[in-house]
Design a protein around this motif. Sequence first.
Motif, mmCIF file in Angstrom:
data_model
loop_
_atom_site.group_PDB
_atom_site.id
_atom_site.type_symbol
_atom_site.label_atom_id
_atom_site.label_comp_id
_atom_site.label_asym_id
_atom_site.label_seq_id
_atom_site.Cartn_x
_atom_site.Cartn_y
_atom_site.Cartn_z
ATOM 1 N N ILE A 103 -14.923 -17.138 -35.787
ATOM 2 C CA ILE A 103 -14.076 -17.581 -34.511
ATOM 3 C C ILE A 103 -13.005 -16.941 -34.424
ATOM 4 O O ILE A 103 -11.996 -16.053 -33.902
ATOM 5 C CB ILE A 103 -14.182 -18.712 -33.342
ATOM 6 C CG1 ILE A 103 -15.876 -19.085 -33.682
ATOM 7 C CG2 ILE A 103 -14.011 -18.837 -32.406
ATOM 8 C CD1 ILE A 103 -16.507 -20.323 -32.423
ATOM 9 N N THR B 26 -11.137 -13.100 -33.731
ATOM 10 C CA THR B 26 -11.302 -13.290 -32.001
ATOM 11 C C THR B 26 -9.464 -12.990 -32.015
ATOM 12 O O THR B 26 -8.552 -13.913 -32.447
ATOM 13 C CB THR B 26 -11.353 -14.794 -31.277
ATOM 14 O OG1 THR B 26 -12.210 -14.937 -31.477
ATOM 15 C CG2 THR B 26 -10.408 -14.738 -29.761
ATOM 16 N N PRO C 241 -18.198 -13.724 -31.829
ATOM 17 C CA PRO C 241 -17.615 -14.939 -31.216
ATOM 18 C C PRO C 241 -17.444 -15.687 -30.721
ATOM 19 O O PRO C 241 -17.439 -16.942 -30.446
ATOM 20 C CB PRO C 241 -16.304 -13.790 -32.057
ATOM 21 C CG PRO C 241 -16.119 -13.309 -32.649
ATOM 22 C CD PRO C 241 -17.650 -12.777 -32.440
ATOM 23 N N ARG D 59 -20.917 -18.045 -30.787
ATOM 24 C CA ARG D 59 -20.632 -18.890 -31.572
ATOM 25 C C ARG D 59 -19.394 -19.946 -30.394
ATOM 26 O O ARG D 59 -20.101 -21.180 -30.725
ATOM 27 C CB ARG D 59 -19.759 -18.518 -32.732
ATOM 28 C CG ARG D 59 -20.298 -17.648 -33.416
ATOM 29 C CD ARG D 59 -19.414 -16.944 -34.084
ATOM 30 N NE ARG D 59 -19.886 -15.929 -34.693
ATOM 31 C CZ ARG D 59 -19.545 -14.426 -35.605
ATOM 32 N NH1 ARG D 59 -18.013 -15.009 -35.437
ATOM 33 N NH2 ARG D 59 -19.634 -13.495 -36.006
ATOM 34 N N HIS D 60 -18.338 -20.086 -29.947
ATOM 35 C CA HIS D 60 -17.990 -20.728 -28.812
ATOM 36 C C HIS D 60 -18.574 -21.627 -27.492
ATOM 37 O O HIS D 60 -18.008 -22.247 -27.945
ATOM 38 C CB HIS D 60 -16.431 -20.186 -28.600
ATOM 39 C CG HIS D 60 -15.427 -21.157 -28.034
ATOM 40 N ND1 HIS D 60 -14.153 -20.827 -27.953
ATOM 41 C CD2 HIS D 60 -15.988 -22.489 -27.963
ATOM 42 C CE1 HIS D 60 -13.338 -21.636 -27.657
ATOM 43 N NE2 HIS D 60 -14.415 -22.219 -28.086
ATOM 44 N N TYR E 120 -11.904 -21.800 -23.791
ATOM 45 C CA TYR E 120 -13.746 -20.863 -23.666
ATOM 46 C C TYR E 120 -13.632 -20.463 -21.747
ATOM 47 O O TYR E 120 -14.237 -20.015 -22.342
ATOM 48 C CB TYR E 120 -14.447 -21.784 -24.333
ATOM 49 C CG TYR E 120 -16.238 -21.232 -23.639
ATOM 50 C CD1 TYR E 120 -16.512 -20.372 -24.249
ATOM 51 C CD2 TYR E 120 -17.128 -22.446 -23.211
ATOM 52 C CE1 TYR E 120 -18.269 -20.022 -23.691
ATOM 53 C CE2 TYR E 120 -17.968 -22.285 -22.863
ATOM 54 C CZ TYR E 120 -18.719 -21.120 -23.190
ATOM 55 O OH TYR E 120 -20.239 -20.425 -22.979
#
Length: 477
Positions: free
Chosen positions: A281, A285, A340, A343-344, A397
């Motif tokens: 991530i 990112t 990414p 995933r977060h 997030y």
Amino acid sequence: MSASSPEQSSSFVGRLPTLAGLATLEEAARPGLSIEQAVARLKRYHYAFLRLHEIFNARITAEPIYELKTGFSHHAYLCSEHVQALRSRVAEMREPPLGLEDIPDPALQVFFDEILSAPTTAALLFGLYEKAVPALQEALERHLSDTNRLADAPSVRLCRFALLELADMAAFGKQCCDVLVDAETRHAPWAKLLDDCLAAGGRLDGSGQSAGQAPARLHSRTPYAFDRIPRRDERFQDLHNQGVNPEAFLYNPDFPPEPKTLMMLFKRLREIDVPEMMASIIHETRGQPWEYYRDMSRQLWDEARHAMMGEVGFVALGIDWTRARITHTWSYRLNTECTPLERHAVLYFIEQGLMTRTGKRFEWEVGVQSGIPLMATIQDYDWADEVLHASIGREWYIPQIGDRKKALDYGDACWSRILSNWATVRDQGLTAHANWWPAVYRQACEKWRVEPDPKVLAYSETYEGTRADLKAVSASA
């Protein structure tokens, strides 16, 4: 105590520290570095820590050696904190625009690109700990020697703190290099290239004469490509095994707390898959404020620390943790099948689930009830860390999704999409989902000098139909 008279005060002169202990009057009378010179050097230190953070983070996932994976996690976090401190210091020094994203010298760029692209673990360790870290230590020591310690006291403080942690990093690196780096690596042409880059850049801090151009690239002629595949050393076997569901055991009120501690230690050690996933991530990112990368690096380091706490817990109980099957299924599938942001999303959804009454507080209570003091300590700090991680998710997030409900729903959906592949990996011959629990439990009972509880020994629930939060998933995948 009464105030001293002038006659009494005169007896102290020359006997007390001058200038708040920062320097002697003679030392502070030297002009030292100008603001322009000091800022130029600080920007180079910033660039060095920034690139070191990038390298440590980028190599976590694919590095198989557990001790290096966790060490890189720690050092990436330390570097992120020093990047933040240097950014703040430069901003104080009449320097808008800051220019902190600029590359200070092309030779330094090649220097760090070459280390990032090191083709082997040995070469990576050599570049990091025998070239980059010592060069940065030397630069910071030179700053302390060259600057006016009174006028530039805030920078002096940053340099001194950085040197403390660089010394720890160097000590760790030396032990690793002594074991893993051979003479051939140290005397390869690549080693000279790294020295040539530093020389061409006027040393890391720019205090020397810059050549204005960089030496020819070697390993970095091909741009570095991040490797998303999590790798483990030989202590980690049967990496796709989903034959034991520790959460179902942990939350079952019919089982006593002592064996539940074994499941919690397994869950802690299994958290090594979180740094493997979070590193991807962070690396993939782009365009976030530096505070994002600092906070995410802190969480990554915490998760590595949790894995090590699991390792320590097993060792303290005299149990061979390699008998358990510490898998990489979670990090593997997230890294290879999700973006990414997805995933977060999964990470945030799991963290929020841990904030409930049956989450981290429950695990701490089990640790206390077990009568094993170390378990209470491990779960106490694990709980506190996860509260921090939940706040990091809210900070970075949720704004990318819109609101908390959408963020949770998205995370739930992303997690469900990658679970379960229980049947798939079995049918592909990647695992038989062997039940490792009886061997671990029997070993614990031997250490505890008790007979195994037949009901506990017979536990055999798998992840075939449920995920870690016990939510049902399709068992047909």
